[in-house]
Scaffold this motif. Structure first.
Motif, PDB file in Angstrom:
ATOM      1  N   ASP A 196       0.818  -1.221   0.000  1.00 50.25           N
ATOM      2  CA  ASP A 196       0.000   0.000   0.000  1.00 50.25           C
ATOM      3  C   ASP A 196       0.849   1.268   0.000  1.00 50.25           C
ATOM      4  O   ASP A 196       0.393   2.332  -0.436  1.00 50.25           O
ATOM      5  N   ALA A 197       2.080   1.163   0.509  1.00 49.90           N
ATOM      6  CA  ALA A 197       2.928   2.353   0.649  1.00 49.90           C
ATOM      7  C   ALA A 197       3.715   2.677  -0.616  1.00 49.90           C
ATOM      8  O   ALA A 197       4.335   3.744  -0.696  1.00 49.90           O
ATOM      9  N   GLN A 198       3.714   1.769  -1.616  1.00 46.58           N
ATOM     10  CA  GLN A 198       4.471   2.057  -2.838  1.00 46.58           C
ATOM     11  C   GLN A 198       3.870   3.263  -3.542  1.00 46.58           C
ATOM     12  O   GLN A 198       2.655   3.377  -3.704  1.00 46.58           O
ATOM     13  N   ARG A 199       4.701   4.167  -3.977  1.00 44.87           N
ATOM     14  CA  ARG A 199       4.254   5.388  -4.636  1.00 44.87           C
ATOM     15  C   ARG A 199       3.980   5.143  -6.119  1.00 44.87           C
ATOM     16  O   ARG A 199       4.386   4.133  -6.689  1.00 44.87           O
ATOM     17  N   GLY A 200       3.318   6.095  -6.717  1.00 43.71           N
ATOM     18  CA  GLY A 200       2.978   5.968  -8.127  1.00 43.71           C
ATOM     19  C   GLY A 200       4.183   5.851  -9.036  1.00 43.71           C
ATOM     20  O   GLY A 200       4.101   5.234 -10.115  1.00 43.71           O
ATOM     21  N   ASP A 201       5.308   6.450  -8.635  1.00 44.30           N
ATOM     22  CA  ASP A 201       6.512   6.365  -9.471  1.00 44.30           C
ATOM     23  C   ASP A 201       7.317   5.099  -9.211  1.00 44.30           C
ATOM     24  O   ASP A 201       8.399   4.907  -9.762  1.00 44.30           O
TER      25      ASP A 201
END
Length: 245
Positions: free
Chosen positions: A188-193
């Motif tokens: 869930d913490a992975q960013r869009g980039d």
């Protein structure tokens, strides 16, 4: 004061050495869960049972002295902090667990280090399942350096290494529940980039986060929704100009 500073330096040195494992653990795996991997190598021998090729007596003595120092820093509840006797710190505890595992110790194995690791794993599995997770009330030294998610990254990484060791079933279940919770948090913490929050070290934290998810997968946990393609693209973009920042 000197002892306190030494413990802090030792903890960070071992944390960064543990992170270096990322360099030999391929990240370029495509989207979705990692592919099936070969069976894990046999559990390494206990400390002192065998020599690692290429080491010297001086290097082995350095490891012995470092581990002796860390033994003296453990808190009664099984944790380590970034200062001797200081508040428990989940990320530092996980990093030190990895150090002892790398030396061949196992939680549950006979001997003082086996008992030491069992207390540490019990602490880490417990705090990982508390409502706030392994994240403390205030910002820790690790978080100031490596971002707010570093405790979850190292907790997932360390706990994934002890799945299958000879612990009672109830303790193994606690470990597995903690890994599932930390893995979901990291997905869930992975960013869009493709990156993860990492303070001033987003490259390091992104590599550690993906390594944690891979090891959780290899320990038998299904990892959904995390994108290795985006993580690799983020890392390649940062090194495209030769800067690596």
């Amino acid at each position: 004061r000197a002892h306190r500073a030494g413990c802090r330096r030792a903890a960070f040195a071992f944390l960064l050495l543990a992170s270096a494992a990322v360099l030999s653990h391929g990240l370029s795996r495509g989207d979705g869960p990692p592919e099936e991997v070969p069976a894990a190598d046999p559990v390494p021998p206990a400390s002192g049972d065998a020599e690692i090729p290429g080491t010297t007596e001086a290097s082995r003595e350095s490891v012995r002295r470092a581990l002796d120092f860390l033994r003296g820093c453990q808190n009664p509840d099984g944790s380590w902090g970034h200062d001797p006797g200081g508040p428990p710190d989940a990320g530092t505890t996980a990093a030190v667990i990895l150090c002892f595992l790398g030396d061949g110790a196992q939680p549950g194995r006979a001997g003082e280090d086996g008992r030491r690791l069992r207390r540490a794993v019990s602490y880490l599995a417990r705090v990982a399942q508390e409502p706030a997770g392994p994240h403390p009330q205030g910002e820790t030294l690790l978080q100031r350096k490596l971002g707010r998610d570093i405790h979850a990254m190292y907790a997932a990484l360390a706990l994934s290494q002890v799945v299958g060791v000879p612990l009672p079933q109830e303790e193994q279940e606690r470990v597995r529940r903690a890994i599932r919770r930390m893995s979901k948090y990291l997905v869930d913490a992975q960013r869009g980039d493709g990156s993860w929050d990492g303070g001033w070290a987003r490259i390091l934290s992104t590599a550690v986060a993906w390594l944690a998810l891979r090891t959780a997968h290899e320990a038998g946990h299904e990892i959904e929704a995390a994108s290795s393609a985006r993580a690799v693209a983020f890392l390649r973009d940062r090194f495209a100009d030769g800067g690596g920042g």
